[in-house]
Motif scaffolding. Structure first.
Motif, PDB file in Angstrom:
ATOM      1  N   PRO A 207       0.820  -1.214   0.000  1.00 14.80           N
ATOM      2  CA  PRO A 207       0.000   0.000   0.000  1.00 14.80           C
ATOM      3  C   PRO A 207       0.860   1.273   0.000  1.00 14.80           C
ATOM      4  O   PRO A 207       1.986   1.271   0.510  1.00 14.80           O
ATOM      5  CB  PRO A 207      -0.812  -0.098   1.289  1.00 14.80           C
ATOM      6  CG  PRO A 207      -0.148  -1.139   2.122  1.00 14.80           C
ATOM      7  CD  PRO A 207       0.625  -2.041   1.208  1.00 14.80           C
ATOM      8  N   PHE A 208       0.335   2.332  -0.576  1.00 16.47           N
ATOM      9  CA  PHE A 208       1.031   3.616  -0.578  1.00 16.47           C
ATOM     10  C   PHE A 208       0.020   4.739  -0.508  1.00 16.47           C
ATOM     11  O   PHE A 208      -1.163   4.546  -0.777  1.00 16.47           O
ATOM     12  CB  PHE A 208       1.937   3.759  -1.809  1.00 16.47           C
ATOM     13  CG  PHE A 208       1.227   3.636  -3.115  1.00 16.47           C
ATOM     14  CD1 PHE A 208       0.606   4.733  -3.703  1.00 16.47           C
ATOM     15  CD2 PHE A 208       1.179   2.409  -3.780  1.00 16.47           C
ATOM     16  CE1 PHE A 208      -0.048   4.612  -4.910  1.00 16.47           C
ATOM     17  CE2 PHE A 208       0.517   2.283  -5.001  1.00 16.47           C
ATOM     18  CZ  PHE A 208      -0.101   3.376  -5.562  1.00 16.47           C
ATOM     19  N   ALA A 209       0.515   5.915  -0.111  1.00 19.01           N
ATOM     20  CA  ALA A 209      -0.326   7.113  -0.077  1.00 19.01           C
ATOM     21  C   ALA A 209       0.016   8.000  -1.273  1.00 19.01           C
ATOM     22  O   ALA A 209       1.108   7.908  -1.838  1.00 19.01           O
ATOM     23  CB  ALA A 209      -0.103   7.872   1.222  1.00 19.01           C
ATOM     24  N   VAL A 210      -0.934   8.858  -1.643  1.00 23.33           N
ATOM     25  CA  VAL A 210      -0.732   9.797  -2.742  1.00 23.33           C
ATOM     26  C   VAL A 210      -0.801  11.209  -2.158  1.00 23.33           C
ATOM     27  O   VAL A 210      -1.805  11.601  -1.557  1.00 23.33           O
ATOM     28  CB  VAL A 210      -1.824   9.620  -3.816  1.00 23.33           C
ATOM     29  CG1 VAL A 210      -1.636  10.634  -4.940  1.00 23.33           C
ATOM     30  CG2 VAL A 210      -1.815   8.195  -4.357  1.00 23.33           C
ATOM     31  N   ARG A 211       0.274  11.955  -2.311  1.00 25.09           N
ATOM     32  CA  ARG A 211       0.342  13.312  -1.787  1.00 25.09           C
ATOM     33  C   ARG A 211       0.260  14.307  -2.945  1.00 25.09           C
ATOM     34  O   ARG A 211       1.073  14.267  -3.866  1.00 25.09           O
ATOM     35  CB  ARG A 211       1.652  13.491  -1.017  1.00 25.09           C
ATOM     36  CG  ARG A 211       1.805  14.809  -0.281  1.00 25.09           C
ATOM     37  CD  ARG A 211       3.162  14.905   0.416  1.00 25.09           C
ATOM     38  NE  ARG A 211       3.282  14.019   1.557  1.00 25.09           N
ATOM     39  CZ  ARG A 211       2.899  14.335   2.809  1.00 25.09           C
ATOM     40  NH1 ARG A 211       2.394  15.531   3.055  1.00 25.09           N
ATOM     41  NH2 ARG A 211       3.038  13.471   3.783  1.00 25.09           N
ATOM     42  N   VAL A 212      -0.734  15.197  -2.880  1.00 28.59           N
ATOM     43  CA  VAL A 212      -0.899  16.193  -3.948  1.00 28.59           C
ATOM     44  C   VAL A 212      -1.492  17.450  -3.317  1.00 28.59           C
ATOM     45  O   VAL A 212      -2.362  17.369  -2.440  1.00 28.59           O
ATOM     46  CB  VAL A 212      -1.796  15.650  -5.084  1.00 28.59           C
ATOM     47  CG1 VAL A 212      -3.164  15.226  -4.598  1.00 28.59           C
ATOM     48  CG2 VAL A 212      -1.918  16.660  -6.220  1.00 28.59           C
ATOM     49  N   ALA A 213      -0.997  18.614  -3.752  1.00 27.27           N
ATOM     50  CA  ALA A 213      -1.356  19.880  -3.109  1.00 27.27           C
ATOM     51  C   ALA A 213      -1.123  19.665  -1.610  1.00 27.27           C
ATOM     52  O   ALA A 213      -0.078  19.169  -1.216  1.00 27.27           O
ATOM     53  CB  ALA A 213      -2.783  20.296  -3.422  1.00 27.27           C
TER      54      ALA A 213
END
Lengths: 268, 268, 268
Positions: A207-213
Motif C-alpha cells: 500500500p502507498f499514499a498519494v500526496r498532492v497539493a
C-alpha cells in the motif's frame, strides 16, 4: 509500402487550429478534392496552441486504437516555414504525417517505426506552398495521395534520425516516487506521468499514499464513486495512468492544480 | 430484433466529454476498428458535465429526427463504474445505448419502448473494461456489433424497469401558469418547460402576458424581428416550447436569467 | 442544372449555431433522413452570432477549395422569419444555399454566379416551417433534395438581384495605404483587409513599413520564425492577406488589437 486496407481509407486529423477559422475545413477540402474515397475523422482541433507534449500524448493514446491502414495527419507546428522537416512515418501498419518536431515521439518510443521519409516530392504537394500553412498545402495533399495508392517511398528520401520528445518520467527518491501532472481534462481530472505499471513496480504491490497539493490520499480507488460527491480521489484512469479526480466535480479547481505540479507516492 | 436498414448504418454520439481529450476519438476508433460500414454523426460533446436533464432534453429533441435504424450512443455517466446498468433500448426503430440513469427518460416517456436489455454479454465488449470509461470499452463496441448485425437480445437479458427522469412540469395556480427556464442556448435564448400545446390548453386561446425577471411581455411574438434590435420577446421556438429571446442579442445576459428561473403566464 | 458529380455528394455546413444545442445535429438528421448518399462536412459552427461579414469571409476562403458539385449550406441568419429571401445560387459548379443577406456576397463578387433561385417550392421543404429555424426546416431539405437530383430551377423562380456585402477596402492617402483588421484567428493572428496583390500594386515593389497599435514594423516577413519567440511581425498569410502575428504568442493580446483597428502601410 502501401496499404491494402479496404476503401474508404481513414484519415484522422489532429491540430491546434480550433474550429472557428478556415484552417481545418481547408485541409478537408484539399483532401476531398484529390481523393474522394476517404473517411475523415477528427481526433481533436483544440490542443493547446504551439505545444508539442500534449499533442504527442493525445496521438500516443488515440492513434493505435484505429484500424490498420489508418493515415494520421497531425499539425501542431510552431516551426512552420522554418527548418523542421515535413515527414511521413510508418508505424505498425499506421501512417503518420506531420512536422518532425517530436509530435510522433511517444508513438515511436513505444512502437518503433518501420520507415520514415522526408516529404519533398513536389508532385504530391500543392503547386504553391505557403510558409505559414503546411497543413493545407503539404500535409493534406500527401495524405490524399497516400490514400490514393502512392507508395510511402515516393514522397521523398528515407530518413532515420527522427526528432524525439522528452516526457518527464517519475523519479524514485527514498521511499517516494515523485511524479507530476501532465494533462488536465475537460472534467478537471488531472492525469499524471505515473503509469499503473510504474506504480506497481515501485510499490511491489504494497500500500502507498498519494500526496498532492496539501492533501494525502490513502491509496488508489477503483472508480469515481468510491468517495462521496465532491470529494477527491486517486484512480488509475482509462489510459492506465494515475489520475487525481473528484467525484462529479473538478479536481483542478478544488485542489488548485496545474500541469507540472508534483504528485508524490509515499510508502505507508 | 435487428435493423434491415441500408448500410452504412448511422451511429450518433452524444457526450459531455468535450472535444479536446482522447475520449470521443477513442470511441470512434473502437467503433471503426470493429465495423467499417457505419456513418458516425456527432450530436454534441459539449453537454454540461455530469448533468442528466440537459442530455435527456437534447436526445429527446434530436434522435427522432434521424432515419429509422439509427443507433444512438449517449454517455453522460456520473455513475460510471458504479451500480447503474449499461442498457440497450429499442424505441420506434431507433436503438439507444448508454447508462440507465434517466438519459433516455424523455424519449421513453414520449414514445414508449419496444424492448430493453441489460448489456452484459462479454463477447461484445472490450476484453478489459475500465471502471472510468464505459463509452470506449462497453458502449462503443456494443454499437459496432449492433451495426454489424448482432441482435439486440444477444447483448443480455431483457429488462423492463428503466430509470425515469423528472422534467419539472408547469403548474397552474389561479390565473397563472408557472413555468421555469430549462435550457439556455448558444445565442442566449432561454427555453422554458412550457410547451406550445400546454400554453394553448391553459389559455384556451385567450390572450396572456409573459412575466419574466422584472419584465411583462404582452403575448407571444411569431419571429425574432417582431421587436426592435436588442429588445426582448417571448416566442414559441422551433421545438414548440415557449422561449424568452432578444432580437440579435442575448436574453440571458439582458435579463439576468439562469436555468431554473421562473417564467409565468398570466391571463389578461 | 444538376450536378453530374460522383456520389456521395458533399454537403458542407457553416453556421453560428455552436455545437452544444440541437441545431446542427437536427440539420444533419433532416438531411440524412431524406438522402443517405451524402458526405457531410462541417466548415464551422462557431462564427460570431448574427454577423454576416465574418461568415462571408470564411465562405469566400473555404468553399472554392471543395470539389466541383459540392453543396454549401450556410446559416448565419439574423433575419430568420422576416422578409429576407431563402436562396439557392450556382457558382462555378458549386451550389450555395442560405438566406439572401450578403453571406455569399464575397463569393459572388469574386466569381460571379451562373444562376440564382428564390426557394419557395413547398414540395422540397418540411411541411411545417418554423419562423425561427430555417436551417432545419428549409435549407437542410433543399440541400438533401439537390443532392438527390432535383434541378436547381425546380426550387423556385430565378432571381438576379442578390444582396451584396460591403467589405471595407484599403484606402490610399498620400504615401499611405490605410487598412484595418478584419478577422482575429484562434492563435490571435490579426488578418487585415489588405491583400498581397493590393499591397504590391500600391508599393510598386518598393519597401514599406507597417504601422499598427504603437508599433512600426519594417516590412513584411516570410514566416513566423523570422522574429524571436514572442515578437510581433507582419506577414502575408496563407490567404494572401497582410496579417499581424507574433511568433508563438497572441498578437491580439500583445498589441491590444480588435477587429476594425487600423493597420497602415507607409512608404519608406
Amino acid at each position: 509500402l502501401t496499404s491494402r486496407e479496404p476503401s474508404p481509407r481513414i484519415i484522422t486529423l489532429t491540430t491546434d487550429f480550433g474550429l472557428r477559422d478556415p484552417y481545418v475545413a481547408s485541409m478537408k477540402a484539399v483532401i476531398l478534392s484529390m481523393e474522394r474515397e476517404v473517411l475523415l475523422v477528427d481526433i481533436s482541433h483544440e490542443l493547446p496552441p504551439h505545444k508539442i507534449l500534449p499533442a504527442a500524448l493525445l496521438l500516443r493514446e488515440v492513434c493505435p486504437r484505429f484500424p490498420p491502414g489508418t493515415i494520421h495527419v497531425a499539425v501542431v507546428d510552431p516551426g512552420v516555414g522554418g527548418a523542421r522537416r515535413p515527414i511521413l512515418v510508418k508505424i505498425q501498419e499506421h501512417f503518420l504525417i506531420g512536422p518532425d518536431n517530436g509530435l510522433f515521439g511517444l508513438l515511436i518510443r513505444d512502437f518503433g517505426f518501420e520507415g520514415a521519409w522526408r516529404i519533398e516530392n513536389s508532385r504530391y504537394i500543392l503547386p504553391s506552398v505557403s510558409r505559414t500553412f503546411h497543413g493545407r498545402d503539404l500535409f493534406a495533399p500527401v495524405a490524399a495521395h497516400l490514400a490514393g495508392g502512392i507508395r510511402a517511398e515516393d514522397f521523398g528520401p528515407e530518413i532515420r534520425d527522427l526528432q524525439a520528445i522528452d516526457l518527464p518520467s517519475p523519479k524514485k527518491e527514498g521511499g517516494r516516487l515523485n511524479g507530476e501532472i501532465l494533462w488536465i481534462d475537460h472534467f478537471g481530472n488531472c492525469m499524471t506521468n505515473i503509469s499503473e505499471e510504474e506504480a506497481l513496480q515501485w510499490s511491489g504491490g504494497e500500500p502507498f499514499a498519494v500526496r498532492v497539493a496539501s492533501r494525502v490520499m490513502d491509496g488508489v480507488c477503483s472508480s469515481f464513486d468510491s468517495v462521496p460527491l465532491g470529494e477527491c480521489l486517486a484512480v488509475f484512469n482509462s489510459m492506465r495512468r494515475l489520475e487525481i479526480a473528484c467525484n462529479q466535480s473538478r479536481a483542478d479547481q478544488t485542489l488548485g492544480l496545474d500541469p507540472g505540479d508534483p504528485v508524490v507516492l509515499e510508502k505507508a
